[in-house]
Every structure is written in structure tokens, then in C-alpha cells.
Design an enzyme around this catalytic site. Structure first.
Site, mmCIF file in Angstrom:
data_model
loop_
_atom_site.group_PDB
_atom_site.id
_atom_site.type_symbol
_atom_site.label_atom_id
_atom_site.label_comp_id
_atom_site.label_asym_id
_atom_site.label_seq_id
_atom_site.Cartn_x
_atom_site.Cartn_y
_atom_site.Cartn_z
ATOM 1 N N HIS A 298 -52.680 28.108 26.452
ATOM 2 C CA HIS A 298 -52.793 27.051 25.455
ATOM 3 C C HIS A 298 -53.835 26.005 25.822
ATOM 4 O O HIS A 298 -54.451 25.398 24.951
ATOM 5 C CB HIS A 298 -51.426 26.411 25.239
ATOM 6 C CG HIS A 298 -50.508 27.273 24.434
ATOM 7 N ND1 HIS A 298 -49.137 27.175 24.490
ATOM 8 C CD2 HIS A 298 -50.764 28.269 23.548
ATOM 9 C CE1 HIS A 298 -48.589 28.060 23.669
ATOM 10 N NE2 HIS A 298 -49.554 28.734 23.098
ATOM 11 N N GLU A 534 -53.530 33.404 -1.242
ATOM 12 C CA GLU A 534 -53.240 33.849 0.123
ATOM 13 C C GLU A 534 -52.311 35.065 0.134
ATOM 14 O O GLU A 534 -51.944 35.558 1.194
ATOM 15 C CB GLU A 534 -52.625 32.705 0.939
ATOM 16 C CG GLU A 534 -51.530 31.959 0.231
ATOM 17 C CD GLU A 534 -51.199 30.625 0.890
ATOM 18 O OE1 GLU A 534 -51.508 30.447 2.078
ATOM 19 O OE2 GLU A 534 -50.622 29.762 0.208
ATOM 20 N N ASP A 558 -53.711 33.380 5.886
ATOM 21 C CA ASP A 558 -52.571 34.145 5.377
ATOM 22 C C ASP A 558 -53.013 35.362 4.576
ATOM 23 O O ASP A 558 -52.361 36.404 4.616
ATOM 24 C CB ASP A 558 -51.674 33.255 4.514
ATOM 25 C CG ASP A 558 -50.587 32.578 5.336
ATOM 26 O OD1 ASP A 558 -50.155 33.170 6.341
ATOM 27 O OD2 ASP A 558 -50.180 31.465 4.984
ATOM 28 N N ARG A 568 -50.703 37.002 12.493
ATOM 29 C CA ARG A 568 -51.896 36.451 13.144
ATOM 30 C C ARG A 568 -51.572 35.747 14.454
ATOM 31 O O ARG A 568 -52.488 35.364 15.187
ATOM 32 C CB ARG A 568 -52.643 35.502 12.201
ATOM 33 C CG ARG A 568 -51.818 34.402 11.583
ATOM 34 C CD ARG A 568 -52.574 33.765 10.417
ATOM 35 N NE ARG A 568 -51.763 32.856 9.646
ATOM 36 C CZ ARG A 568 -51.741 31.545 9.826
ATOM 37 N NH1 ARG A 568 -52.513 31.012 10.744
ATOM 38 N NH2 ARG A 568 -50.983 30.764 9.079
ATOM 39 N N CYS A 605 -60.340 27.706 2.314
ATOM 40 C CA CYS A 605 -59.830 26.655 3.201
ATOM 41 C C CYS A 605 -59.214 27.215 4.476
ATOM 42 O O CYS A 605 -58.484 26.521 5.171
ATOM 43 C CB CYS A 605 -58.811 25.781 2.470
ATOM 44 S SG CYS A 605 -57.342 26.655 1.891
#
Length: 668
Positions: A298, A534, A558, A568, A605
């Protein structure tokens, strides 16, 4: 008691995805369920415990089930494991051939002044190092009684949760929604039943809450770090991050990063926690290099989002370097050059200057329109998650907001925000954009992003269940209150409403009617209404949906996930969920054609909008607007200004004829 002996057929063993499926399944039953593997026996209802087993392909586990519904549980577990726990049963890696040894690795590069790590985040940093050494939290072992110690633990967990939720919100506003998910996942660790049970047992044995917590959590983090799967091992940093935060609260000590020098430095550390990384002051921290960690840790993910040069997994040798040692850190190659020569510094400075010059040129022209060489204008707007993010978007040259995520208002609280509270935030966002248009996406939560005050039954696959517009239409009062707040804020600027996860025209018409009704109630003019594309069904039916909307906005994250049937966030498969796959591009093309035929415009987007390889293809497909993170706006605009629309259209047509995402990315 029922006992099962099962062989794990999954090619990569009981890793994150099948382990999560296993845990979710057994939680449906009242019976206690344990898994035995080798010398370990763990609670099957604890994700962390199951992961620490490290079960590989063809590994044998014993499942011990005891309770009223043990027979039903046994049948369900046996069937789930046999069929792959929701994962396709690909062929396992071929075993090594006997009698043949692998070719020896190439000899290491001998250069005492060069440390080769793993490239984590591109960019070059030049400067002195500073070793970040976190002091150990000193805990008080005084036991004050079972009830007081349990109370201390609960208070510390609640305080830690609030702090992590604040970090998640800050990350959403300054970096992005995906990165904020790192901290939302940490909250789950605070609620792990196995960990809490062990800590409670320690308190029952007259350990202080601090001592019990430290022993359990640090032991779990160490066990997780030894798991053979590097993706799972990288999650041990999250375990330690959460553990240290709670421990510091229990000890009454300040949690967070140690004080840094006032002068610019390059951080050297064993590892950086996610909270450390997102809190780095870029005016003083030029980059960082860690001894451990991997590109999927991370800290690496956040470094890329922050635009901070970073190297990970450089080995313990970096921890022996003296503070103040001059280095050149190349986050693109993973090389850390110690005591660089004059020539090396000059070359690094030249490359750094080249990158900086391109960035400065883009930023200097950030307010200018993005117009291709042959005169086609493409609007570049921003994805934002709050007022501060909206202010940053305006300063970055965004021409408006293409996606205002409203979830930040609803998450991390015990009750929904009031209409007035929502109104004030929407109004402030609109004001921050100085009359530029703002697209407000209505609440997009569901089984995968639960809210404490909305009762959503647990779902086997929340991404295919009650989420987005489906959830809101089933709770019309929740949606109506949000629509009232948005429409009231429309008096202060140009607001458009966008509904997420629309898959059928009936959902659109029902939601649009609610907007019209609220406008009538408030004696307000009708606002523009659009939908997210999406779900593949929406893309395929774009020509049918287009006459009923003012615009489409394609959520490529998505759309890719649903088109490719790949989560994902999946630790193994996610790399194949590429938005430049021709199947996804064909759906985008079909969406654009359906919209343009009805005289409507189309935006993008998702993350694809800022992908250097994707920008010319999207424009070539006819996309009218790109909505990206605020820091990416200047660079995307600059790239568009260097494009010829005719060339982009030819490139897009080539991409549509490719067979794989790799082929698309290899196009010139």
C-alpha cells in the site's frame, strides 16, 4: 461434529479471493467452523487467520464443524471447495522436471555504490537520506480488572476507527477513492473476530488490554508476513499499522510518524505504513526507499498516487546507511545510487529537469482549453470527493467537476447526513468551482460498501446485488432527501445530477421522475440529468437510453470489471482488468455512437481518462469530456493539445480491431 478432508483445487491455493469466499460462506452458519492445515488450526470465520495458513494448490485441509446446522454447513463447504470457491479452476503450474535444474541467475552487478531495489513510483529524487526509525510504544502492564481493561480496549478501537475513517476521507479528497479503500480495509481488521477473541482471552487471563493487544496483533502480523504469496505478505504492513495505532491509544502515546528534519530529505525506512505514506509532506520529503515491501504494498500504491518517487524491497543494507548520505533515487529503475559522482548527479538533474519542465509547462497552461492541433476541443474536468478537492480542482485548471462522489458524506457515521448538512457541502463545492458545472453523483453504496444505518442483507456477490441506484430506489426517502439538497444547491451554480449503476431504462425513468417531482416541490427549474455507463447492458442500450438523458459518463473502472468478469481488486486477476481491452473499447464506441445520434455528449470518469495510452484512443472514439483526478488535469490537457484528431481516430479504429489489451497498448 462433522469433519471434512478437502483438497484445495485452486491454482494459487487458498489466497485472498477464495479465502474471502470461504469465510463469507461459513459466517452464514451458526456452527463453529475451524480449518486444520499442517500443525495449525484456525477459526474459519476470521479472514486473517485463514490467510495465515498459506494453503497452496493441492493442499489438504481438515474442516471441523460443530453446531446445530453442521450438516448443512458441511454440504455447502464441500461443494464450494470442489467448485473452486468462486474462482475458475485453471491448471496448476507445471511441476519442475526431475533431473533438470533451473538456469543459475545472472551474477549480481558489482557496484558498492549502487543498491538495486524494486521500482515502485516513477520519478527522480536527489538529496541526503534520513532514516525513519519508529520508536517502540511502551505499554503499561498493570492489570486493573477485566471490566476496566475491556472498556479500555473498546474505547481504543472506537478511537482508532474514527482516526482511520478520517484518513480515508482525507485520502479520498486529496488522492482518490480507490486509494482511500486502503484505509477502509484497515477498519475490517479492527473487527476481526479471531483477533478480538484472543485479546479478550488475554484480558480474562489478567493481561492488560495493551499487553494482550500487542501480543496478538504483532504475532498475527509476523505470521502474515511469512505467507508465501507476496500480495498477502504485503498486507502485514496494514496489520502492523492498525496494531500500532490502537497500541499507542492504549498507552496514551501519540501515534504517527516521527519528526522529520526541516530540510528536504529522502526517507529510508524498513517499511512505511499506509498512514505514514499518505501523511508525507512533499515539501520536505523528496522520495523514499524501503528495505522491505513490494510494488503492490500500500505504501507503493499511495506513492504512485501522490507522484512521489519511491523504491521498495531494497534490502536491509539501506538501513545501515548513515543519515546525510547523498543519494540519487530513481523510482523508474529501482536504483539507489550512493555518493553519486558529479557526472551522475548532472545526468540525474538533467532527467529531473526534463520531467519537471514538462510538468511546469503543463501546469502553466492548465487554465487554457484542451484543443487538438486540428481544432477539436475536449473538456477536461475533475473527479472530486469534497470541498477541499473541489478547490484543488479549480486551481489545477479543471473546467468543472465531472464526478462529485457523495459517499464521503454518508460513510463512517451512525446516521445519514441531514438534508441541510448535504446542501451546505454541495453549495460549497459549487462555490469553489466559480460557476463551472458540477456533476453530482447520487449515493453509490451497497453490499460492497455498507452503511451502518442502512440494512442491506449480506450478499454472496455484492457487486451484482443491491448497490447504486438500485439501493436508492428501494429506499426512496433516502434518495429524495439527497435530491432535495442537490437541487437547493443548484441555485448557487450549474449542477447536473448523475445516477450510478443504471442497467435498465425503467431505473432511469423512475429516478428521473423523482428529480422532476422534487423540482416541482421546490419550485425550482429542472436540472440536467445523466447516468453512469458502467454496466454492459447500459452501453449496449445506449441508443435507447440517450433520448431520456442529457449526458452519459462512462465509469471505465466498473465497466471493465463487469465486461471482463474480473474483480479489479483481485490480487491475481486484477492486472488483466485493463480498460484498454478491445471489448471495453467497443462498448465505449457503441455508447458514444448512441449518444451522438441523439445529440448528447459523453464523458469518461474512470482511471482510463488519465492513462497516457488511452487518451488519444478515447478522443478518437469521440469522447467529449475526460474527468480525472485534479493533479492529472494539467498533463491530460497538455497531451490533448499535441494530438491530431484525424490521427487519434485512425488509432482508435486500429485499437477496436485488436484482440487483446496488450496489442492495444503496443500501438504507436
Amino acid at each position: 461434529m462433522k469433519q471434512l478432508e478437502l483438497t484445495i483445487p485452486n491454482a494459487t491455493g487458498l489466497h485472498a479471493r477464495p479465502a474471502k469466499a470461504f469465510v463469507k460462506l461459513v459466517k452464514k452458519f451458526k456452527s463453529s467452523v475451524k480449518i486444520e492445515h499442517g500443525s495449525k488450526v484456525v477459526n474459519a470465520k476470521s479472514m486473517i487467520s485463514v490467510l495465515t495458513l498459506g494453503v497452496k494448490h493441492a493442499g489438504v485441509i481438515r474442516v471441523l464443524i460443530d453446531g446445530a446446522d453442521e450438516q448443512a454447513a458441511a454440504v455447502a463447504i464441500e461443494e464450494a471447495v470442489r467448485t473452486g470457491l468462486g474462482e475458475p479452476l485453471d491448471h496448476a503450474p507445471a511441476p519442475a522436471q526431475k533431473g533438470k535444474s533451473a538456469a543459475p541467475p545472472p551474477p549480481p552487478r558489482v557496484n558498492p555504490n549502487l543498491i538495486q531495489g524494486i521500482a515502485a513510483s516513477q520519478g527522480i529524487a536527489i538529496g541526503p537520506i534520513f532514516k525513519l526509525e519508529r520508536g517502540e510504544v511502551v505499554v503499561d502492564g498493570v492489570f486493573e480488572g477485566i471490566a476496566p481493561e475491556k472498556s479500555k480496549l473498546q474505547s481504543a478501537l472506537s478511537e482508532a476507527r474514527r482516526a482511520i475513517e478520517a484518513l480515508a476521507q482525507k485520502t479520498t479528497e486529496t488522492v482518490g477513492e480507490e486509494e482511500a479503500g486502503i484505509f477502509e480495509a484497515q477498519i475490517e481488521l479492527l473487527e476481526d473476530p479471531d483477533i478480538l477473541e484472543e485479546v479478550q482471552a488475554g484480558i480474562a487471563n489478567k493481561q492488560s488490554a495493551a499487553v494482550a493487544w500487542k501480543q496478538v496483533v504483532l504475532a498475527r502480523a509476523e505470521t502474515l508476513s511469512q505467507v508465501s504469496d507476496p500480495l498477502l505478505a504485503a498486507r502485514s504492513a496494514d496489520m502492523r499499522d492498525v496494531g500500532q495505532r490502537v497500541l499507542a491509544i492504549l498507552a496514551g502515546q501519540k501515534s504517527g510518524m516521527a519528526a522529520l528534519p526541516d530540510t528536504p530529505i529522502i526517507i529510508i525506512a524498513d517499511d512505511l505504513s499506509p498512514s505514514d505514506t499518505v501523511s508525507l509532506d512533499k515539501s520536505r520529503v523528496l522520495g523514499f526507499c524501503t528495505a522491505s515491501g513490494g510494488p503492490n504494498a500500500h505504501s507503493a500504491i499511495l506513492a504512485r498516487a501522490l507522484g512521489l518517487p519511491a523504491i521498495v524491497g531494497a534490502g536491509d543494507g539501506v538501513l545501515e546507511l548513515e543519515n546525510g548520505t547523498a543519494v540519487v533515487l530513481d523510482g523508474g529503475s529501482g536504483e539507489l545510487t550512493l555518493r553519486p559522482s558529479v557526472e551522475k548527479i548532472a545526468a540525474a538533474q538533467a532527467e529531473q529537469a526534463k520531467l519537471t519542465q514538462a510538468l511546469e509547462a503543463a501546469q502553466a497552461a492548465a487554465a487554457d482549453a484542451a484543443i487538438t492541433i486540428d481544432g477539436t476541443r475536449v473538456e477536461v474536468v475533475a473527479n472530486v470527493g469534497g470541498v477541499a478537492d473541489a478547490e484543488l480542482a479549480y486551481e489545477s485548471g479543471a473546467e468543472g467537476v465531472g464526478l462529485l462522489r457523495t459517499e464521503f458524506l454518508f460513510m463512517g457515521r451512525e446516521e445519514a447526513p441531514s438534508e441541510d448538512e448535504q446542501f451546505e457541502v454541495y453549495r460549497d463545492v459549487v462555490t469553489a468551482l466559480h460557476l463551472q458545472p458540477v456533476i453530482v453523483r447520487t449515493l453509490d453504496v451497497g453490499g460492497d460498501k455498507p452503511l451502518a444505518y442502512i440494512d442491506v442483507p449480506e450478499e454472496d456477490n455484492p457487486f451484482l446485488g443491491e448497490r447504486g441506484i438500485r439501493l436508492c430506489l428501494n429506499r426512496p426517502e433516502l434518495l429524495k432527501e439527497q435530491l432535495r439538497a442537490i437541487i437547493r444547491a443548484a441555485k448557487f451554480g450549474k449542477i447536473r445530477i448523475m445516477f450510478p449503476m443504471v442497467s435498465d431504462i425503467s431505473e432511469l425513468l423512475q429516478a428521473k421522475q423523482m428529480v422532476a417531482d422534487v423540482c416541482d416541490e421546490l419550485s425550482a427549474p429542472m436540472v440536467e440529468v445523466g447516468i453512469m455507463i458502467e454496466v454492459p447492458s447500459a452501453a449496449l442500450m445506449a441508443d435507447v437510453l440517450a433520448p431520456h438523458v442529457d449526458f452519459f459518463s462512462i465509469g471505465t473502472n466498473d465497466l471493465t470489471q463487469y465486461t471482463m468478469a474480473i474483480d479489479r481488486m483481485h490480487p491475481i486477476m486484477a492486472k488483466q482488468a485493463d480498460g484498454l481491452h478491445p471489448a471495453v473499447l467497443r462498448l465505449i464506441s457503441q455508447t458514444v455512437k448512441g449518444a451522438h445520434a441523439a445529440g448528447k455528449w459523453v464523458g469518461v470518469c474512470g482511471e482510463l481518462g488519465a492513462d497516457v495510452k488511452a487518451v488519444p484512443i478515447l478522443i478518437g472514439l469521440g469522447v467529449d469530456e475526460l474527468s480525472v483526478s485534479a493533479p492529472a488535469v494539467p498533463a491530460v490537457k497538455a497531451q490533448i493539445r499535441g494530438l491530431q484528431l484525424a490521427d487519434a481516430e485512425k488509432l482508435a479504429q486500429k485499437a477496436l480491431q485488436c484482440a487483446t489489451a496488450q496489442e492495444v497498448r503496443s500501438l504507436g
